[in-house]
Design a protein around this motif. Structure first.
Motif, PDB file in Angstrom:
ATOM      1  N   ILE A 190       3.240 -14.331   3.233  1.00  0.00           N
ATOM      2  CA  ILE A 190       2.485 -13.087   3.049  1.00  0.00           C
ATOM      3  C   ILE A 190       3.476 -11.994   2.670  1.00  0.00           C
ATOM      4  CG2 ILE A 190       0.883 -11.428   4.087  1.00  0.00           C
ATOM      5  CD1 ILE A 190       0.421 -13.560   6.309  1.00  0.00           C
ATOM      6  N   LEU A 191       3.185 -11.279   1.598  1.00  0.00           N
ATOM      7  CA  LEU A 191       3.965 -10.113   1.179  1.00  0.00           C
ATOM      8  C   LEU A 191       3.059  -8.890   1.294  1.00  0.00           C
ATOM      9  CD1 LEU A 191       6.410  -8.695  -0.152  1.00  0.00           C
ATOM     10  CD2 LEU A 191       5.392  -9.290  -2.380  1.00  0.00           C
ATOM     11  N   TYR A 192       3.438  -7.926   2.143  1.00  0.00           N
ATOM     12  CA  TYR A 192       2.578  -6.781   2.418  1.00  0.00           C
ATOM     13  C   TYR A 192       2.808  -5.634   1.430  1.00  0.00           C
ATOM     14  CZ  TYR A 192       1.504  -9.107   6.808  1.00  0.00           C
ATOM     15  OH  TYR A 192       1.087 -10.018   7.742  1.00  0.00           O
ATOM     16  N   LEU A 193       1.681  -5.070   0.964  1.00  0.00           N
ATOM     17  CA  LEU A 193       1.714  -3.915   0.061  1.00  0.00           C
ATOM     18  C   LEU A 193       0.883  -2.774   0.656  1.00  0.00           C
ATOM     19  CD1 LEU A 193       1.780  -6.667  -1.822  1.00  0.00           C
ATOM     20  CD2 LEU A 193       1.729  -5.000  -3.661  1.00  0.00           C
ATOM     21  N   THR A 194       1.109  -2.503   1.929  1.00  0.00           N
ATOM     22  CA  THR A 194       0.455  -1.360   2.560  1.00  0.00           C
ATOM     23  C   THR A 194       1.036  -0.074   1.981  1.00  0.00           C
ATOM     24  OG1 THR A 194       2.088  -1.484   4.349  1.00  0.00           O
ATOM     25  CG2 THR A 194      -0.014  -2.617   4.695  1.00  0.00           C
ATOM     26  N   ASP A 195       0.542   1.060   2.429  1.00  0.00           N
ATOM     27  CA  ASP A 195       1.019   2.346   1.900  1.00  0.00           C
ATOM     28  C   ASP A 195       2.545   2.439   2.074  1.00  0.00           C
ATOM     29  OD1 ASP A 195       1.678   5.125   1.562  1.00  0.00           O
ATOM     30  OD2 ASP A 195      -0.444   5.593   1.852  1.00  0.00           O
ATOM     31  N   PRO A 196       3.289   2.613   0.975  1.00  0.00           N
ATOM     32  CA  PRO A 196       4.757   2.643   1.079  1.00  0.00           C
ATOM     33  C   PRO A 196       5.297   3.901   1.743  1.00  0.00           C
ATOM     34  CG  PRO A 196       4.087   3.134  -1.166  1.00  0.00           C
ATOM     35  CD  PRO A 196       2.840   2.739  -0.429  1.00  0.00           C
ATOM     36  N   ASP A 197       4.486   4.941   1.848  1.00  0.00           N
ATOM     37  CA  ASP A 197       4.967   6.219   2.368  1.00  0.00           C
ATOM     38  C   ASP A 197       4.436   6.557   3.764  1.00  0.00           C
ATOM     39  OD1 ASP A 197       6.386   6.776  -0.068  1.00  0.00           O
ATOM     40  OD2 ASP A 197       4.433   7.210  -0.990  1.00  0.00           O
ATOM     41  N   ILE A 198       3.439   5.798   4.217  1.00  0.00           N
ATOM     42  CA  ILE A 198       2.879   6.038   5.552  1.00  0.00           C
ATOM     43  C   ILE A 198       2.954   4.738   6.341  1.00  0.00           C
ATOM     44  CG2 ILE A 198       0.859   6.759   6.877  1.00  0.00           C
ATOM     45  CD1 ILE A 198      -0.109   8.278   4.426  1.00  0.00           C
ATOM     46  N   PRO A 199       3.824   4.655   7.343  1.00  0.00           N
ATOM     47  CA  PRO A 199       3.958   3.416   8.117  1.00  0.00           C
ATOM     48  C   PRO A 199       2.635   3.011   8.756  1.00  0.00           C
ATOM     49  CG  PRO A 199       5.767   4.912   8.596  1.00  0.00           C
ATOM     50  CD  PRO A 199       4.775   5.688   7.783  1.00  0.00           C
ATOM     51  N   LEU A 244       0.469   1.631  11.683  1.00  0.00           N
ATOM     52  CA  LEU A 244       0.597   1.675  13.131  1.00  0.00           C
ATOM     53  C   LEU A 244      -0.057   0.439  13.758  1.00  0.00           C
ATOM     54  CD1 LEU A 244      -0.283   5.429  13.743  1.00  0.00           C
ATOM     55  CD2 LEU A 244       1.987   4.392  13.494  1.00  0.00           C
ATOM     56  N   PRO A 245       0.559  -0.162  14.772  1.00  0.00           N
ATOM     57  CA  PRO A 245      -0.018  -1.348  15.418  1.00  0.00           C
ATOM     58  C   PRO A 245      -1.448  -1.140  15.904  1.00  0.00           C
ATOM     59  CG  PRO A 245       2.247  -1.062  16.119  1.00  0.00           C
ATOM     60  CD  PRO A 245       1.894   0.158  15.312  1.00  0.00           C
ATOM     61  N   LYS A 246      -1.785   0.091  16.332  1.00  0.00           N
ATOM     62  CA  LYS A 246      -3.126   0.350  16.848  1.00  0.00           C
ATOM     63  C   LYS A 246      -4.196   0.262  15.763  1.00  0.00           C
ATOM     64  CE  LYS A 246      -3.100   5.422  16.403  1.00  0.00           C
ATOM     65  NZ  LYS A 246      -3.211   6.709  17.144  1.00  0.00           N
ATOM     66  N   GLU A 247      -3.777   0.213  14.486  1.00  0.00           N
ATOM     67  CA  GLU A 247      -4.726   0.089  13.387  1.00  0.00           C
ATOM     68  C   GLU A 247      -5.192  -1.349  13.175  1.00  0.00           C
ATOM     69  OE1 GLU A 247      -3.830   2.827   9.878  1.00  0.00           O
ATOM     70  OE2 GLU A 247      -1.856   2.588  10.798  1.00  0.00           O
ATOM     71  N   GLY A 248      -4.614  -2.302  13.939  1.00  0.00           N
ATOM     72  CA  GLY A 248      -4.997  -3.701  13.798  1.00  0.00           C
ATOM     73  C   GLY A 248      -4.319  -4.345  12.609  1.00  0.00           C
ATOM     74  N   GLY A 249      -4.866  -5.490  12.163  1.00  0.00           N
ATOM     75  CA  GLY A 249      -4.348  -6.159  10.977  1.00  0.00           C
ATOM     76  C   GLY A 249      -3.085  -6.955  11.200  1.00  0.00           C
ATOM     77  N   ALA A 250      -2.660  -7.143  12.452  1.00  0.00           N
ATOM     78  CA  ALA A 250      -1.429  -7.887  12.713  1.00  0.00           C
ATOM     79  C   ALA A 250      -1.639  -9.377  12.460  1.00  0.00           C
ATOM     80  CB  ALA A 250      -0.973  -7.669  14.153  1.00  0.00           C
ATOM     81  N   LEU A 251      -0.591 -10.044  12.012  1.00  0.00           N
ATOM     82  CA  LEU A 251      -0.574 -11.496  11.937  1.00  0.00           C
ATOM     83  C   LEU A 251      -0.254 -12.013  13.337  1.00  0.00           C
ATOM     84  CD1 LEU A 251      -0.568 -14.152  10.222  1.00  0.00           C
ATOM     85  CD2 LEU A 251       1.913 -13.819   9.999  1.00  0.00           C
ATOM     86  N   GLU A 252      -1.123 -12.857  13.879  1.00  0.00           N
ATOM     87  CA  GLU A 252      -0.955 -13.359  15.244  1.00  0.00           C
ATOM     88  C   GLU A 252      -0.627 -14.849  15.209  1.00  0.00           C
ATOM     89  OE1 GLU A 252      -3.900 -10.525  17.815  1.00  0.00           O
ATOM     90  OE2 GLU A 252      -4.860 -12.162  16.716  1.00  0.00           O
ATOM     91  N   LEU A 253       0.414 -15.244  15.928  1.00  0.00           N
ATOM     92  CA  LEU A 253       0.854 -16.636  15.981  1.00  0.00           C
ATOM     93  C   LEU A 253       0.585 -17.203  17.375  1.00  0.00           C
ATOM     94  CD1 LEU A 253       4.321 -16.320  14.181  1.00  0.00           C
ATOM     95  CD2 LEU A 253       2.037 -16.479  13.167  1.00  0.00           C
ATOM     96  N   THR A 282      -8.216   3.070   9.065  1.00  0.00           N
ATOM     97  CA  THR A 282      -8.819   3.376   7.764  1.00  0.00           C
ATOM     98  C   THR A 282      -7.928   2.955   6.598  1.00  0.00           C
ATOM     99  OG1 THR A 282      -7.867   5.605   7.836  1.00  0.00           O
ATOM    100  CG2 THR A 282     -10.113   5.320   8.699  1.00  0.00           C
ATOM    101  N   GLY A 283      -6.759   2.393   6.896  1.00  0.00           N
ATOM    102  CA  GLY A 283      -5.838   2.006   5.840  1.00  0.00           C
ATOM    103  C   GLY A 283      -6.246   0.706   5.155  1.00  0.00           C
ATOM    104  N   ASN A 284      -5.530   0.402   4.080  1.00  0.00           N
ATOM    105  CA  ASN A 284      -5.767  -0.805   3.300  1.00  0.00           C
ATOM    106  C   ASN A 284      -4.621  -1.780   3.558  1.00  0.00           C
ATOM    107  OD1 ASN A 284      -6.298  -2.799   1.439  1.00  0.00           O
ATOM    108  ND2 ASN A 284      -6.330  -1.449  -0.348  1.00  0.00           N
ATOM    109  N   ARG A 285      -4.906  -2.849   4.279  1.00  0.00           N
ATOM    110  CA  ARG A 285      -3.896  -3.883   4.534  1.00  0.00           C
ATOM    111  C   ARG A 285      -3.859  -4.794   3.302  1.00  0.00           C
ATOM    112  NH1 ARG A 285      -3.375  -9.153   6.005  1.00  0.00           N
ATOM    113  NH2 ARG A 285      -1.968  -9.791   7.702  1.00  0.00           N
ATOM    114  N   LEU A 286      -3.210  -4.314   2.281  1.00  0.00           N
ATOM    115  CA  LEU A 286      -3.126  -5.041   1.015  1.00  0.00           C
ATOM    116  C   LEU A 286      -1.963  -6.025   1.097  1.00  0.00           C
ATOM    117  CD1 LEU A 286      -4.482  -4.964  -1.849  1.00  0.00           C
ATOM    118  CD2 LEU A 286      -2.571  -3.504  -2.552  1.00  0.00           C
TER     119      LEU A 286
END
Length: 561
Positions: free
Chosen positions: A157-166, A168-177, A221-225
């Motif tokens: 997986i290569l992430y292309l989230t917003d390059p200027d706004i980190p 946050l873990p509370k936004e969800g979208g984490a890869l869980e193993l 509200t972000g885009n986990r691209l």
């Protein structure tokens, strides 16, 4: 590992983050991979040259079309396979020139060699590409699975989230193993969580029976691209090709195969105390039976005229639904318990995202798995006096309820199995499983939720879906969608409702993942009743007057007819 620097084409190397292929970088990544748990994986914080990746992101958002795809296991916006970029007309490919450049860099011989060296996985195919772009926005998720399909060797997986706004873990979208309890059986909860970040690259070897993972629901509200795909083992004609690869007898079945394989359900039913079900004399709804049922059921459903009408509808449609099923006193007791538990666990109108794994676990409520098949909580209490869930379980197992069911469906169950379940927002679901019993089964589910109007359209999940069997020729990598391919029956989570569905052999069933944005848990008392084998006469009669689910239908709801 050799101290010699890996030889790279200067043009290829310039695409990647400066220093990525240097000896110290390679050594650190390789060591991280070797020491990783719960299975072999690693995270590279910066993979590509920043300018190239920014151009790629702009091209994707400007020029590509995303399609919303939703099944029992995922909800995601996705593009087509990027392997097909080569076939685009010249003017279209020019609009995606940076994406084309990035794709070719990922599948270049230099980067494949890098992946092979870091993972120790051996040669990788240079001809088989498997790559797409995924956009996880609010409510999107991917449930537990192992990626074991075909010739896949390394997932990435290569992430292309917003390059200027980190992110946050509370936004969800984490890869869980997930670790495994034993080979092929993942634990109910993950031990590693990797939130997405711009230009971050995560990869793991596809390990049968071990590489279980999921993507946490996006609640911000972000885009986990992301760009994701697989490197495959060498194909025929390539260096390293092994014609016997993937044929080992000890290779674990994929999570999808496990869901589809036949289960020996016979061993899991509790039998009613009957010597010979075929010769059992049916007592019917005597006064004692009705008195026993009136203790907890809405008396409307004990009216013999209503029962007759329900039976007539059921024989026509194979399914009915009873609104306001519990008596007022029983419902009040149940509502008090469910709302109290949700408030205690911060699940009642939770506005803070996803509560932690393990939420709600007590001596009376435990997590049921494994998560590549299902995850929810079940009630273990045996105190029928103080615990409303134990009380209702006893009623669903009673002889009186068995006779009431017979009066509706005109078939007397010979056994049962069931649970009182809690589906927590942001955590719980069941994936589609198939009924393998030739005589069919009777599904009886009492469901209740708070603020039922919010659940009606299915957007927050929690609905129960029945689907037609898979086509044997379908791509084994595909989970069947509950949309245009034909959901036979979809029942939104409701308040104080009982559904009765006669499910034929081959029909699949699941409870859709409950979104973190739901106003509380989905609660149910879910029972499956075993039916006697159909005699030859009954099978002939069924051809003339089908009873079992076999086509899309609308369930008839009852209350005041």
């Amino acid at each position: 590992m050799s101290n010699k620097r890996q030889k790279l084409d200067d043009n290829v190397e310039s695409k990647f983050y400066k220093g990525l292929f240097e000896h110290e970088s390679l050594k650190a990544i390789e060591e991280s991979f070797k020491q990783s748990k719960p299975y072999l994986h690693c995270k590279i914080d910066q993979l590509f040259e920043d300018g190239l990746l920014r151009r790629v992101q702009k091209e994707i958002l400007r020029s590509l079309h995303f399609t919303l795809k939703e099944t029992d296991i995922y909800k995601v916006l996705q593009t087509g396979d990027l392997a097909n970029l080569d076939g685009l007309p010249k003017h279209e490919l020019e609009q995606l020139s940076s994406l084309f450049e990035l794709r070719n860099s990922i599948y270049s011989s230099e980067f494949r060699s890098f992946i092979s060296q870091v993972t120790g996985c051996g040669p990788l195919s240079g001809s088989k590409m498997d790559m797409s772009i995924n956009s996880y926005q609010t409510g999107c998720h991917l449930l537990n699975h192992d990626d074991v399909i075909g010739t896949r060797r390394v997932s990435y997986i290569l992430y292309l989230t917003d390059p200027d706004i980190p992110w946050l873990p509370k936004e969800g979208g984490a890869l869980e193993l997930y670790p495994v309890i034993k080979k092929g059986t993942p634990a109910s909860e993950p031990t590693v969580s990797i939130p997405p970040q711009w230009n971050q690259f995560v990869m793991f070897t596809v390990q049968p029976g071990h590489s279980f993972h999921s993507v946490e629901e996006v609640v911000g509200t972000g885009n986990r691209l992301s760009i994701s795909g697989w490197f495959h083992i060498p194909q025929k004609g390539e260096i390293g090709y092994d014609p016997n690869a993937g044929n080992e007898e000890d290779v674990a079945k994929s999570s999808l195969q496990q869901l589809q394989e036949e289960q020996n359900a016979e061993d899991y039913y509790t039998r009613y105390a009957v010597q010979n079900p075929q010769e059992e004399e049916i007592v019917g709804l005597t006064e004692d039976v009705l008195v026993d049922l009136a203790e907890w059921m809405n008396p409307h459903y004990l009216d013999l005229k209503v029962i007759s009408q329900m039976s007539e509808k059921f024989l026509d449609e194979s399914a009915i639904q009873c609104k306001q099923f519990l008596s007022e006193a029983t419902l009040a007791r149940l509502e008090s318990a469910t709302i109290a538990l949700d408030k205690k666990d911060n699940l009642y109108e939770n506005k803070e995202g996803i509560v932690p794994h393990g939420t709600g676990v007590t001596k009376d409520w435990v997590v049921q798995g494994p998560p590549h098949q299902l995850r929810y909580m079940i009630n273990k209490s045996t105190d029928k006096n103080d615990d409303i869930f134990a009380y209702l379980r006893s009623k669903f197992e009673s002889e009186s309820f068995r006779l009431w069911l017979n009066s509706i469906v005109q078939i007397l169950p010979i056994g049962y199995r069931g649970e009182a379940r809690r589906f927590r927002p942001g955590h719980d679901y069941t994936l589609a499983t198939t009924n393998k019993r030739s005589q069919g089964v009777l599904d009886v589910t009492f469901c209740t939720v708070d603020k039922a109007a919010l659940w009606k359209d299915g957007d927050i999940g929690g609905y129960e879906c029945y689907m037609a069997p898979h086509d044997d020729e379908e791509d084994p990598a595909t989970y069947k969608a509950a949309d245009e391919d034909g959901a036979l029956l979809t029942l939104p989570a409701g308040h104080n409702e009982l559904s009765i569905v006669l499910r034929d052999e081959g029909v699949m069933r699941f409870i859709k993942y409950v979104s973190a944005k739901s106003p509380g848990s989905r609660w149910d008392i879910c029972y499956e009743y075993d039916l006697p084998d159909k005699s030859d006469d009954e099978e002939e009669q069924e051809v003339e007057n089908p009873v079992y689910i076999h086509k899309p239908l609308q369930v008839t709801s009852f209350l005041f007819i």
